[in-house]
Design a protein around this motif. Structure first.
Motif, PDB file in Angstrom:
ATOM      1  N   ILE A 135       0.847  -1.202   0.000  1.00  0.00           N
ATOM      2  CA  ILE A 135       0.000   0.000   0.000  1.00  0.00           C
ATOM      3  C   ILE A 135       0.875   1.241   0.000  1.00  0.00           C
ATOM      4  CG2 ILE A 135      -1.611   1.344   1.405  1.00  0.00           C
ATOM      5  CD1 ILE A 135      -2.805  -1.413   2.293  1.00  0.00           C
ATOM      6  N   GLN A 136       1.888   1.238   0.840  1.00  0.00           N
ATOM      7  CA  GLN A 136       2.783   2.377   0.966  1.00  0.00           C
ATOM      8  C   GLN A 136       3.510   2.686  -0.348  1.00  0.00           C
ATOM      9  OE1 GLN A 136       6.070   1.716   3.687  1.00  0.00           O
ATOM     10  NE2 GLN A 136       5.663   3.685   4.677  1.00  0.00           N
ATOM     11  N   LEU A 167      -1.199   1.041  -8.047  1.00  0.00           N
ATOM     12  CA  LEU A 167      -1.900   2.099  -8.775  1.00  0.00           C
ATOM     13  C   LEU A 167      -1.369   2.302 -10.192  1.00  0.00           C
ATOM     14  CD1 LEU A 167      -2.138   4.786  -5.952  1.00  0.00           C
ATOM     15  CD2 LEU A 167      -3.971   3.307  -6.801  1.00  0.00           C
ATOM     16  N   LYS A 168      -0.173   1.838 -10.459  1.00  0.00           N
ATOM     17  CA  LYS A 168       0.466   2.111 -11.751  1.00  0.00           C
ATOM     18  C   LYS A 168      -0.338   1.590 -12.934  1.00  0.00           C
ATOM     19  CE  LYS A 168       5.183   2.641 -10.213  1.00  0.00           C
ATOM     20  NZ  LYS A 168       6.543   2.151 -10.296  1.00  0.00           N
ATOM     21  N   HIS A 169      -1.031   0.485 -12.777  1.00  0.00           N
ATOM     22  CA  HIS A 169      -1.779  -0.082 -13.907  1.00  0.00           C
ATOM     23  C   HIS A 169      -2.900   0.837 -14.362  1.00  0.00           C
ATOM     24  CE1 HIS A 169      -4.702  -1.148 -10.838  1.00  0.00           C
ATOM     25  NE2 HIS A 169      -5.556  -1.344 -11.807  1.00  0.00           N
ATOM     26  N   ARG A 170      -3.387   1.711 -13.490  1.00  0.00           N
ATOM     27  CA  ARG A 170      -4.510   2.589 -13.859  1.00  0.00           C
ATOM     28  C   ARG A 170      -4.141   3.573 -14.960  1.00  0.00           C
ATOM     29  NH1 ARG A 170      -7.104   3.775  -7.915  1.00  0.00           N
ATOM     30  NH2 ARG A 170      -7.698   1.615  -7.558  1.00  0.00           N
ATOM     31  N   ASN A 171      -2.878   3.958 -15.034  1.00  0.00           N
ATOM     32  CA  ASN A 171      -2.433   4.918 -16.036  1.00  0.00           C
ATOM     33  C   ASN A 171      -1.473   4.304 -17.042  1.00  0.00           C
ATOM     34  OD1 ASN A 171      -3.886   7.095 -14.880  1.00  0.00           O
ATOM     35  ND2 ASN A 171      -2.325   7.231 -13.294  1.00  0.00           N
TER      36      ASN A 171
END
Length: 147
Positions: free
Chosen positions: A131-132, A137-141
């Motif tokens: 989480i830290q 999150l990288k896959h979202r962009n």
């Protein structure tokens, strides 16, 4: 410790195995559970497993942790073939497969090594670090999604 095995016929995952009797067959064996608490013993047992696999003409599937020194790793996995694929698909700026699967060893005498060795605290520690890092999150962009 739990063990599972699964054979997959006619796989083309890697062209390394064309000289063996079992060409076209791969055996996937999984080991789960805690190993030796002492990090040096744990690494030594994993290196023994890696050496036995190499002796048998086998290799680890690369979803598993590896403890190979980099030179040993590339003696097992065909670096020339792999680097050719990285160039072909413009992936040379990404971390290599070795960088992704190698285990970064930590000081086994530290309080954090003791803490993460306690079940289930080590699992919670891993979730917290994921989480830290925000890697999830990288896959979202990802650029490939927008082409």
């Amino acid at each position: 410790m739990a063990v599972s095995a699964k054979t997959i016929p006619d796989t083309t995952m890697h062209p390394h195995n064309t000289q063996t009797v079992a060409t076209g067959r791969m055996l996937n064996i999984g080991l789960w559970g805690f190993g030796p608490a002492n990090q040096n013993t744990f690494v030594a047992k994993n290196r023994d497993l890696e050496a036995k696999l190499r002796e048998l003409g086998a290799m680890k599937w690369l979803y598993a942790h590896t403890y190979y020194p980099e030179d040993d790793f590339w003696q097992v996995y065909d670096r020339t073939w792999y680097e050719g694929l990285r160039k072909k698909y413009s992936a040379t700026l990404l971390p290599s497969v070795y960088q992704k699967v190698k285990v970064a060893l930590r000081d086994s005498n530290s309080w954090s090594a003791w803490f993460v060795s306690l079940w289930p605290l080590g699992g919670f520690w891993g979730i917290w670090k994921a989480i830290q890092s925000k890697e999830y999150l990288k896959h979202r962009n990802a650029l490939w999604k927008w082409r």
